[in-house]
Design a protein around this motif. Structure first.
Motif, PDB file in Angstrom:
ATOM      1  N   THR A  58       8.694   8.237  54.329  1.00 14.20           N
ATOM      2  CA  THR A  58       8.146   7.787  55.611  1.00 14.20           C
ATOM      3  C   THR A  58       7.414   6.463  55.454  1.00 14.20           C
ATOM      4  O   THR A  58       7.560   5.558  56.285  1.00 14.20           O
ATOM      5  CB  THR A  58       7.206   8.863  56.203  1.00 14.20           C
ATOM      6  N   ILE A  59       6.651   6.318  54.382  1.00 16.96           N
ATOM      7  CA  ILE A  59       5.948   5.053  54.126  1.00 16.96           C
ATOM      8  C   ILE A  59       6.963   3.920  53.971  1.00 16.96           C
ATOM      9  O   ILE A  59       6.814   2.861  54.581  1.00 16.96           O
ATOM     10  CB  ILE A  59       5.060   5.160  52.863  1.00 16.96           C
ATOM     11  N   VAL A  60       8.000   4.153  53.175  1.00 17.64           N
ATOM     12  CA  VAL A  60       9.018   3.119  52.968  1.00 17.64           C
ATOM     13  C   VAL A  60       9.683   2.772  54.295  1.00 17.64           C
ATOM     14  O   VAL A  60       9.865   1.593  54.625  1.00 17.64           O
ATOM     15  CB  VAL A  60      10.061   3.573  51.912  1.00 17.64           C
ATOM     16  N   TYR A  61      10.031   3.773  55.073  1.00 15.89           N
ATOM     17  CA  TYR A  61      10.667   3.530  56.367  1.00 15.89           C
ATOM     18  C   TYR A  61       9.763   2.698  57.274  1.00 15.89           C
ATOM     19  O   TYR A  61      10.195   1.714  57.876  1.00 15.89           O
ATOM     20  CB  TYR A  61      11.040   4.850  57.047  1.00 15.89           C
ATOM     21  N   GLN A  62       8.493   3.083  57.366  1.00 20.62           N
ATOM     22  CA  GLN A  62       7.563   2.359  58.237  1.00 20.62           C
ATOM     23  C   GLN A  62       7.366   0.915  57.789  1.00 20.62           C
ATOM     24  O   GLN A  62       7.197   0.022  58.614  1.00 20.62           O
ATOM     25  CB  GLN A  62       6.219   3.089  58.303  1.00 20.62           C
ATOM     26  N   LEU A  63       7.400   0.678  56.492  1.00 20.42           N
ATOM     27  CA  LEU A  63       7.214  -0.681  55.972  1.00 20.42           C
ATOM     28  C   LEU A  63       8.445  -1.570  56.156  1.00 20.42           C
ATOM     29  O   LEU A  63       8.320  -2.793  56.165  1.00 20.42           O
ATOM     30  CB  LEU A  63       6.856  -0.634  54.482  1.00 20.42           C
ATOM     31  N   THR A  64       9.608  -0.968  56.295  1.00 21.38           N
ATOM     32  CA  THR A  64      10.839  -1.768  56.319  1.00 21.38           C
ATOM     33  C   THR A  64      11.572  -1.774  57.656  1.00 21.38           C
ATOM     34  O   THR A  64      12.434  -2.627  57.868  1.00 21.38           O
ATOM     35  CB  THR A  64      11.815  -1.267  55.238  1.00 21.38           C
ATOM     36  N   LYS A  65      11.240  -0.894  58.572  1.00 20.33           N
ATOM     37  CA  LYS A  65      12.046  -0.725  59.783  1.00 20.33           C
ATOM     38  C   LYS A  65      12.099  -1.962  60.677  1.00 20.33           C
ATOM     39  O   LYS A  65      13.090  -2.181  61.365  1.00 20.33           O
ATOM     40  CB  LYS A  65      11.587   0.491  60.586  1.00 20.33           C
ATOM     41  N   ASP A  66      11.078  -2.791  60.664  1.00 22.85           N
ATOM     42  CA  ASP A  66      11.045  -3.953  61.558  1.00 22.85           C
ATOM     43  C   ASP A  66      11.168  -5.284  60.822  1.00 22.85           C
ATOM     44  O   ASP A  66      10.813  -6.330  61.373  1.00 22.85           O
ATOM     45  CB  ASP A  66       9.746  -3.938  62.383  1.00 22.85           C
ATOM     46  N   LEU A  67      11.676  -5.261  59.602  1.00 20.26           N
ATOM     47  CA  LEU A  67      11.815  -6.513  58.849  1.00 20.26           C
ATOM     48  C   LEU A  67      12.837  -7.439  59.507  1.00 20.26           C
ATOM     49  O   LEU A  67      13.880  -6.992  59.988  1.00 20.26           O
ATOM     50  CB  LEU A  67      12.263  -6.227  57.416  1.00 20.26           C
ATOM     51  N   THR A  68      12.531  -8.712  59.493  1.00 18.64           N
ATOM     52  CA  THR A  68      13.505  -9.704  59.954  1.00 18.64           C
ATOM     53  C   THR A  68      14.439 -10.044  58.802  1.00 18.64           C
ATOM     54  O   THR A  68      14.145  -9.747  57.637  1.00 18.64           O
ATOM     55  CB  THR A  68      12.789 -10.995  60.411  1.00 18.64           C
ATOM     56  N   GLU A  69      15.554 -10.717  59.116  1.00 15.13           N
ATOM     57  CA  GLU A  69      16.481 -11.136  58.054  1.00 15.13           C
ATOM     58  C   GLU A  69      15.776 -12.018  57.036  1.00 15.13           C
ATOM     59  O   GLU A  69      15.987 -11.888  55.832  1.00 15.13           O
ATOM     60  CB  GLU A  69      17.665 -11.905  58.663  1.00 15.13           C
ATOM     61  N   GLU A  70      14.940 -12.897  57.513  1.00 17.47           N
ATOM     62  CA  GLU A  70      14.208 -13.802  56.618  1.00 17.47           C
ATOM     63  C   GLU A  70      13.275 -13.025  55.692  1.00 17.47           C
ATOM     64  O   GLU A  70      13.203 -13.294  54.488  1.00 17.47           O
ATOM     65  CB  GLU A  70      13.408 -14.822  57.448  1.00 17.47           C
ATOM     66  N   GLU A  71      12.553 -12.056  56.238  1.00 16.93           N
ATOM     67  CA  GLU A  71      11.651 -11.234  55.418  1.00 16.93           C
ATOM     68  C   GLU A  71      12.434 -10.410  54.389  1.00 16.93           C
ATOM     69  O   GLU A  71      11.988 -10.243  53.258  1.00 16.93           O
ATOM     70  CB  GLU A  71      10.821 -10.301  56.308  1.00 16.93           C
ATOM     71  N   ILE A  72      13.583  -9.928  54.803  1.00 13.72           N
ATOM     72  CA  ILE A  72      14.422  -9.139  53.895  1.00 13.72           C
ATOM     73  C   ILE A  72      14.853  -9.989  52.705  1.00 13.72           C
ATOM     74  O   ILE A  72      14.735  -9.573  51.554  1.00 13.72           O
ATOM     75  CB  ILE A  72      15.647  -8.567  54.647  1.00 13.72           C
ATOM     76  N   LYS A  73      15.305 -11.202  52.969  1.00 20.65           N
ATOM     77  CA  LYS A  73      15.742 -12.103  51.892  1.00 20.65           C
ATOM     78  C   LYS A  73      14.567 -12.527  51.017  1.00 20.65           C
ATOM     79  O   LYS A  73      14.655 -12.504  49.789  1.00 20.65           O
ATOM     80  CB  LYS A  73      16.425 -13.339  52.489  1.00 20.65           C
ATOM     81  N   LYS A  74      13.467 -12.914  51.654  1.00 24.93           N
ATOM     82  CA  LYS A  74      12.296 -13.408  50.919  1.00 24.93           C
ATOM     83  C   LYS A  74      11.710 -12.344  49.985  1.00 24.93           C
ATOM     84  O   LYS A  74      11.246 -12.651  48.892  1.00 24.93           O
ATOM     85  CB  LYS A  74      11.242 -13.894  51.911  1.00 24.93           C
ATOM     86  N   SER A  75      11.754 -11.093  50.413  1.00 24.27           N
ATOM     87  CA  SER A  75      11.153 -10.006  49.625  1.00 24.27           C
ATOM     88  C   SER A  75      12.058  -9.495  48.506  1.00 24.27           C
ATOM     89  O   SER A  75      11.629  -8.665  47.706  1.00 24.27           O
ATOM     90  CB  SER A  75      10.785  -8.847  50.548  1.00 24.27           C
ATOM     91  N   GLY A  76      13.308  -9.948  48.473  1.00 19.75           N
ATOM     92  CA  GLY A  76      14.233  -9.430  47.467  1.00 19.75           C
ATOM     93  C   GLY A  76      14.827  -8.097  47.871  1.00 19.75           C
ATOM     94  O   GLY A  76      15.433  -7.389  47.064  1.00 19.75           O
ATOM     95  N   PHE A  77      14.665  -7.733  49.128  1.00 18.02           N
ATOM     96  CA  PHE A  77      15.141  -6.464  49.666  1.00 18.02           C
ATOM     97  C   PHE A  77      16.596  -6.569  50.128  1.00 18.02           C
ATOM     98  O   PHE A  77      17.196  -5.598  50.550  1.00 18.02           O
ATOM     99  CB  PHE A  77      14.215  -6.083  50.838  1.00 18.02           C
ATOM    100  N   ASP A  78      17.175  -7.750  49.999  1.00 21.76           N
ATOM    101  CA  ASP A  78      18.501  -8.004  50.555  1.00 21.76           C
ATOM    102  C   ASP A  78      19.614  -7.191  49.892  1.00 21.76           C
ATOM    103  O   ASP A  78      20.524  -6.714  50.571  1.00 21.76           O
ATOM    104  CB  ASP A  78      18.838  -9.496  50.538  1.00 21.76           C
TER     105      ASP A  78
END
Length: 154
Positions: free
Chosen positions: A26-46
């Protein structure tokens, strides 16, 4: 597990561990559910996002998926309880490491709670180990397994 009181401890702790998985997910979901494409790339989550979007896919920090190889079972009460004790310490260390890197109070508070519960689980497994040790057959102290045929020992 040959002792009913230890079976009860294992059931209680196992049930709570499933709840821990739900809380972390749930914590992971809440932290990632509203990420933008830019945030996803910048964080290494891509790379994760490509396969799972923001769905929760249980994996360790290296990206290794959760699987049954995570569990270690020997079928020996002492060995398995020692493994359980070690697993609780490893979980506590993981939570300690998360707390070292995280400054988000909404993440830190539940992680602190989970860390405290790992300590309690460690104590419960210690109780279980004492019960198992107190009930060991003195002829087979280090290799106790209720499935072992004692007639062959003689």
């Amino acid at each position: 597990m040959p002792y009913p009181e230890i079976k009860a401890i294992l059931t209680d702790v196992g049930t709570e561990e499933l709840a821990h998985l739900e809380m972390v997910s749930t914590i992971v979901y809440q932290l990632t559910k509203d990420l933008t494409e830019e945030e996803i790339k910048k964080s290494g989550f891509d790379t994760y996002f490509v396969d799972h979007t923001t769905g929760v896919y249980p994996a360790d920090a290296n990206g290794t998926p959760f699987n049954a190889a995570t569990f270690s079972v020997a079928g020996d009460a002492l060995t398995d309880l020692h493994e359980d004790l070690a697993a609780e310490q490893k979980a506590r260390t993981t939570y300690d490491n998360i707390l070292r890197f995280c400054d988000d109070r909404d993440v830190r508070d539940p992680i602190r709670f989970l860390r405290e519960r790992e300590i309690v689980h460690y104590q419960r497994f210690g109780e279980a180990l004492r019960i198992a040790t107190d009930n060991l057959d003195s002829k087979n102290f280090f290799a106790f397994n209720p499935e072992f045929d004692r007639k062959r020992m003689k």
